[in-house]
Design a protein around this motif. Structure first.
Motif, short mmCIF file in Angstrom:
data_model
loop_
_atom_site.label_atom_id
_atom_site.label_comp_id
_atom_site.label_asym_id
_atom_site.label_seq_id
_atom_site.Cartn_x
_atom_site.Cartn_y
_atom_site.Cartn_z
N CYS A 99 -11.42 -11.24 -8.81
CA CYS A 99 -12.50 -10.41 -7.66
C CYS A 99 -12.11 -11.48 -6.68
O CYS A 99 -11.74 -12.44 -6.40
N GLY A 100 -12.55 -10.57 -5.65
CA GLY A 100 -12.33 -10.95 -4.15
C GLY A 100 -12.22 -9.57 -3.39
O GLY A 100 -12.93 -8.30 -3.72
N PHE A 101 -11.69 -10.08 -2.06
CA PHE A 101 -12.33 -8.94 -0.97
C PHE A 101 -10.82 -8.39 -0.27
O PHE A 101 -9.94 -9.21 -0.19
N TYR A 102 -11.11 -7.33 0.52
CA TYR A 102 -9.82 -6.88 1.44
C TYR A 102 -10.42 -6.31 2.63
O TYR A 102 -11.69 -5.44 2.08
N ILE A 103 -10.15 -6.65 3.23
CA ILE A 103 -10.48 -6.52 4.78
C ILE A 103 -10.42 -5.33 5.48
O ILE A 103 -8.65 -5.27 5.55
N VAL A 104 -10.60 -4.77 6.04
CA VAL A 104 -10.15 -3.65 6.99
C VAL A 104 -9.89 -4.27 7.98
O VAL A 104 -10.01 -4.58 8.61
N LYS A 105 -8.09 -3.77 8.17
CA LYS A 105 -7.79 -3.85 9.18
C LYS A 105 -6.92 -2.87 9.91
O LYS A 105 -5.39 -2.66 9.51
N GLY A 106 -7.51 -2.37 11.35
CA GLY A 106 -7.04 -0.78 11.85
C GLY A 106 -7.14 0.63 10.39
O GLY A 106 -7.78 0.27 10.04
N ASP A 107 -5.59 0.76 9.91
CA ASP A 107 -5.22 1.27 8.81
C ASP A 107 -5.83 1.41 8.18
O ASP A 107 -4.98 2.18 6.64
N VAL A 108 -5.08 0.62 7.17
CA VAL A 108 -5.15 -0.36 5.82
C VAL A 108 -6.17 -1.63 5.49
O VAL A 108 -6.80 -2.18 6.33
N LEU A 109 -6.29 -1.74 4.30
CA LEU A 109 -7.15 -2.59 3.91
C LEU A 109 -6.16 -4.22 3.76
O LEU A 109 -5.62 -3.97 3.26
N GLU A 110 -6.75 -4.95 3.98
CA GLU A 110 -6.17 -6.30 4.06
C GLU A 110 -6.64 -7.33 2.76
O GLU A 110 -7.65 -7.82 3.20
N LEU A 111 -5.38 -7.69 2.15
CA LEU A 111 -5.95 -9.13 0.89
C LEU A 111 -6.65 -10.42 1.74
O LEU A 111 -6.26 -10.66 2.32
N GLY A 112 -8.26 -10.44 1.34
CA GLY A 112 -8.41 -11.38 2.18
C GLY A 112 -9.14 -12.43 0.50
O GLY A 112 -7.87 -12.60 -0.41
N PRO A 113 -10.04 -13.25 0.67
CA PRO A 113 -10.44 -14.40 -0.46
C PRO A 113 -10.73 -13.92 -1.30
O PRO A 113 -11.43 -13.24 -1.60
#
Ligand code: SME
Length: 215
Positions: A99-113
């Motif tokens: 369970c977690g978050f991916y965060i939009v950074k430019g044109d990709v989703l980046e792994l979050g907490p």
């Protein structure tokens, strides 16, 4: 779901997932590891086991919403707050494997907490379940990830998944991703409540937003 005995004094109930003393199990329920409270709901209220499970899940989500609100209130460490939200969700449900978050950074989703096994760092728009939820701007529920074209298998143990987009106005700024080791683990209850949780936590993805205050 494997239910093992915690100690000689009690059992985990197969339906509500709570650890209860021996006295809370009786008759058929004892051999099936279903507590008296859940048995009562099944037999007296004529509910199916699946309906009881759904009720328990909805009740747990309902209790979690105010807990999440107080967990993130006045916290200016947004990464820490999101890590705590993922920890709370992950530890509250047996069907949550990752369970977690991916965060939009430019044109990709980046792994979050997140909570769970190691995961991939970036996901392109439209790729995998996360990228699809981002592209379509809507929740995606996948009962069997093995049949989902382009599914990104961060863990070979994952069998079903739900991804909920997080919005700022009309834009997707992140996604909530939850994986389960069981097939068809996520349903309309998970969708409804995770979408409520999304509204609660969306300001945490905006680093310019001050710590959340109680309304
Ligand atoms: N399965 C996801 C990738 C992220 S992991 O599940 C943590 C996907 O297909 O987008």
């Amino acid at each position: 779901m494997t239910m093992k005995k915690k100690s000689k004094h009690g059992w985990y109930c197969k339906l509500c997932g709570q650890f209860k003393s021996n006295e809370k199990f009786s008759g058929k329920g004892r051999s099936q590891h279903i507590c008296k409270d859940c048995q009562h709901q099944i037999y007296e209220e004529n509910l199916t086991k699946k309906q009881v499970l759904k009720m328990e899940k909805a009740q747990t989500y309902e209790q979690l919403v105010p807990q999440i609100a107080s967990l993130i209130k006045d916290v200016d460490n947004h990464v820490g707050a999101l890590a705590n939200v993922s920890a709370l969700l992950h530890s509250s449900f047996l069907h949550y494997f990752w369970c977690g978050f991916y965060i939009v950074k430019g044109d990709v989703l980046e792994l979050g907490p997140f909570q769970g096994e190691v995961a991939c760092y970036t996901i392109k728009k439209g790729r995998g379940v996360c990228g699809k939820a981002w592209e379509d701007k809507q929740t995606v529920v996948v009962p069997n990830v093995l049949q989902f074209p382009g599914h990104i298998a961060c863990s070979s143990k994952s069998r079903s998944e739900i991804v909920v987009p997080v919005f700022k106005d009309e834009d997707v700024i992140a996604v909530i991703d939850v994986d389960s080791k069981g097939y068809s683990a996520f349903d309309d209850i998970d969708k409804e409540w995770l979408e409520k949780i999304e509204k609660l936590i969306s300001p945490l993805f905006d680093t310019k937003v001050a710590p959340l205050k109680e309304k």
